[in-house]
Design a protein around this motif. Structure first.
Motif: not given
Length: 347
Positions: A52-60, A62-71
């Protein structure tokens, strides 16, 4: 007796707001833009490699940054093309991807009132077409900046007026350009019209409702800057924008908060902002904001004058500032002082 006098002043404020004296005028009530941007449902329904993609309403951020760092770059750009409005407003996402996403989102809106925001070379950090529209633009190289400042504007600013011709060095973009020109090349300045501002100076401007919604979004912006490795920002808060900054202060990592042309910050003292940031205040001799009573009662008014000695903010010289919007005019004492604060030279 003191309480009676305060009540009289509050009544005067209400009369001022309703009657349009001392620079105040009636205006339409605005609905604050809140929550994640349009397109969030489609984003939530999408996946990358089954994840799943990070939820714009709930993901911090930093969590968003970690997600994109893995792409890898291909997958990241695919998300930008598929979900430009979400990716462009996702605090913590890589800055170049946000710029590209917002360019696509502006073009996809098909609205002439936003068209100039999609011009090549513009660094649009956030764009939301809902309501009057919100927008944030970066001036300078935010990825490599040694110093970052954020301009937080007051009433009558939105994505539809952002590019409207106006007096130089006023409005969020004009102020940002002026501050960057007066600062070093290592400074990036963000013109942040990222909340629904009051229209005119009526009841919306006398209340804290829109500022409270804006404070949540401002705090999120600063968290997003932190998540992508940007320096802790300086917040330059004009007029009603200083109310937003006052309410957001405790939830940001700002090094300095500068209130200018301020009606109050919803605190009795600088210490009452509950921030480790240095707090500064400026008001010019001809600024009409001085005619607004500095009270907060029954939801009206924004409290103590930040330039008063009792408030405890550090003073910024502003004796040569003209009117309510002249604080970043080249050659003024205030702009020189602002530049020193932006670059960390004022202690």
């Amino acid at each position: 007796m003191r309480r009676f006098a305060r009540t009289l002043v509050t009544a005067a404020l209400a009369a001022t707001v309703a009657g349009g004296t001392a620079g105040w005028a009636s205006a339409d009530t605005q609905t604050a833009v809140t929550g994640p941007p349009p397109g969030t449902a489609a984003w939530r329904a999408d996946t990358v490699s089954g994840q799943p993609l990070p939820d714009p309403a709930r993901a911090t951020p930093r969590e968003v940054a970690r997600f994109f760092a893995g792409l890898d770059e291909g997958r990241a750009r695919s998300l930008v093309r598929s979900h430009p409005l979400v990716a462009g407003n996702l605090d913590g996402a890589p800055l170049p991807l946000r710029y590209e996403a917002n360019r696509l989102a502006v073009l996809a809106s098909g609205e002439d009132r936003f068209a100039s925001l999609g011009a090549p070379g513009r660094q649009i950090l956030a764009f939301d077409p809902r309501g009057r529209g919100t927008v944030a633009e970066v001036f300078g190289d935010l990825e490599r900046a040694a110093h970052v400042s954020v301009i937080v504007p007051g009433s009558d600013n939105d994505a539809t007026t952002y590019d409207r011709p106006r007096a130089p060095h006023t409005g969020p973009a004009g102020m940002a350009r002026a501050l960057r020109a007066a600062s070093s090349d290592s400074t990036a300045v963000i013109a942040w019209t990222g909340y629904t501002t009051p229209v005119g100076v009526g009841l919306d401007a006398a209340q804290g409702r829109l500022a409270q919604a804006g404070a949540v979004r401002l705090a999120r912006l600063t968290q997003g800057l932190n998540a992508v490795g940007a320096p802790d920002p300086v917040l330059f808060c004009h007029s009603y924008g200083s109310v937003v900054c006052g309410l957001a202060a405790r939830d940001t990592d700002a090094t300095d908060i500068v209130a200018f042309g301020s009606p109050g910050m919803r605190a009795d003292t600088a210490a009452g902002l509950h921030t480790t940031a240095r707090v500064w205040a400026a008001r010019g001799p001809s600024d009409w904001i001085s005619d607004v009573p500095n009270v907060e009662f029954a939801g009206l008014g924004h409290g103590a004058d930040p330039t008063s000695a009792a408030f405890g903010a550090r003073p910024v010289p502003a004796a040569d500032v003209a009117g309510h919007t002249g604080y970043l005019t080249p050659g003024t004492q205030s702009l020189k002082a602002f530049a020193a604060i932006a670059t960390g030279e004022s202690r």
